[in-house]
Enzyme design. Structure first.
Site, PDB file in Angstrom:
ATOM      1  N   GLU A  49       0.853  -1.175   0.000  1.00 31.94           N
ATOM      2  CA  GLU A  49       0.000   0.000   0.000  1.00 31.94           C
ATOM      3  C   GLU A  49       0.898   1.237   0.000  1.00 31.94           C
ATOM      4  OE1 GLU A  49      -3.458   2.099   2.769  1.00 31.94           O
ATOM      5  OE2 GLU A  49      -2.821   0.046   3.195  1.00 31.94           O
ATOM      6  N   ASP A  60      -5.492   9.374   9.406  1.00 32.89           N
ATOM      7  CA  ASP A  60      -4.163   8.965   9.854  1.00 32.89           C
ATOM      8  C   ASP A  60      -3.808   9.520  11.229  1.00 32.89           C
ATOM      9  OD1 ASP A  60      -3.515   7.507   7.522  1.00 32.89           O
ATOM     10  OD2 ASP A  60      -3.146   9.388   6.465  1.00 32.89           O
ATOM     11  N   TYR A 174     -11.293  -3.935   3.366  1.00 28.60           N
ATOM     12  CA  TYR A 174     -10.379  -3.393   4.380  1.00 28.60           C
ATOM     13  C   TYR A 174     -11.167  -3.273   5.682  1.00 28.60           C
ATOM     14  CZ  TYR A 174      -6.471  -0.463   6.054  1.00 28.60           C
ATOM     15  OH  TYR A 174      -5.390   0.041   6.725  1.00 28.60           O
TER      16      TYR A 174
END
Length: 263
Positions: A49, A60, A174
């Protein structure tokens, strides 16, 4: 099946769980991207990734945010990353999945971005700030070029939404293992077993666990629940520190995991 899905399925047939490291493109300078990718594929990762630095990375945590800031300070852009990947595409043997936010893609231009992804050998795309309801704009543009749109499933998603996300996702699902942003965690919720069991029941494609996984022991425990793991912050930190032994330990934990889980 798509190429990305096929590679994950082949990993399963070989008796391993998929291991997908996340790297921040250009952390340490754009010239580090090629040797990092080649070293990771030498270690035996399933896919890679490739994160694109962005000024407002809402999904993040501090580790990846700081890596993105270092890359931005080096002048790294989405366009430069894709051009560099294209320059050594013939040496890349594992699928690459780009993780970016929608703004850089929109600024690039959707069709131009899709074509640059093809030239750069990109097989999948993760855009965490584009929800399922808005994701058709990505699929309609990128699917004709053979690029999968990977969807994220959160722990708080109700069953009917989990089923819709699993049906829409491509390459793999995911499965986010924590509530919140990326970053290493000391422990995980007690009900993950049930969550992954429900998710794997409704998904026709592999389910990979990501967010918070930072130790070989966690790679094993999350790998038992899923078809593989995605490791981000721990990989980013290890690469920043030049600690390849830590990276190798994380990758090795995914090997022979089907056998380990039955011992």
């Amino acid at each position: 099946m798509t190429t990305l899905q096929q590679v994950i399925e082949q990993t399963k047939i070989a008796g391993n769980k998929a291991f997908v490291p996340y790297i921040m493109a250009g952390d340490g300078g754009l010239e580090t991207l090629k040797p990092t990718i080649l070293k990771l594929q030498e270690m035996g990762v399933t896919a890679i990734e490739v994160g694109i630095p962005f000024t407002d990375p809402v999904a993040d945590g501090p580790t990846i945010e700081q890596a993105g800031e270092r890359a931005l300070a080096e002048g790294v852009t989405l366009r430069k990353v894709l051009a560099l990947l294209a320059s050594f595409r013939g040496e890349i043997q594992v699928p690459l999945v780009v993780m970016t936010y929608f703004n850089p893609v929109l600024a690039f231009g959707l069709e131009a971005f899709a074509k640059a992804c093809v030239v750069g050998g990109i097989k999948g795309l993760i855009v965490p700030d584009v929800p399922l309801e808005e994701s058709a704009i990505l699929r309609d543009t990128l699917n004709p070029h053979g690029i999968d749109i990977v969807q994220l499933v959160s722990l708080t998603s109700p069953p009917e939404r989990i089923a819709r996300i699993a049906a829409a996702s491509q390459g793999f699902v995911y499965a986010v293992t924590v509530n919140g942003i990326t970053g290493a965690r000391a422990s995980f919720a007690d009900d993950l077993n049930d969550h992954f069991a429900r998710l794997r029941e409704v998904s026709q494609i592999p389910v990979l666990a990501g967010f918070g996984i930072s130790t070989p022991e966690q790679v094993v425990s999350m790998g038992v629940l899923s078809d593989g793991v995605i490791v981000g912050s721990a990989i980013v930190t290890a690469l920043h520190e030049g600690n390849l032994e830590k990276v190798e330990a994380l990758v090795s934990a995914s090997k022979d995991l089907f056998q380990k889980s039955t011992l």
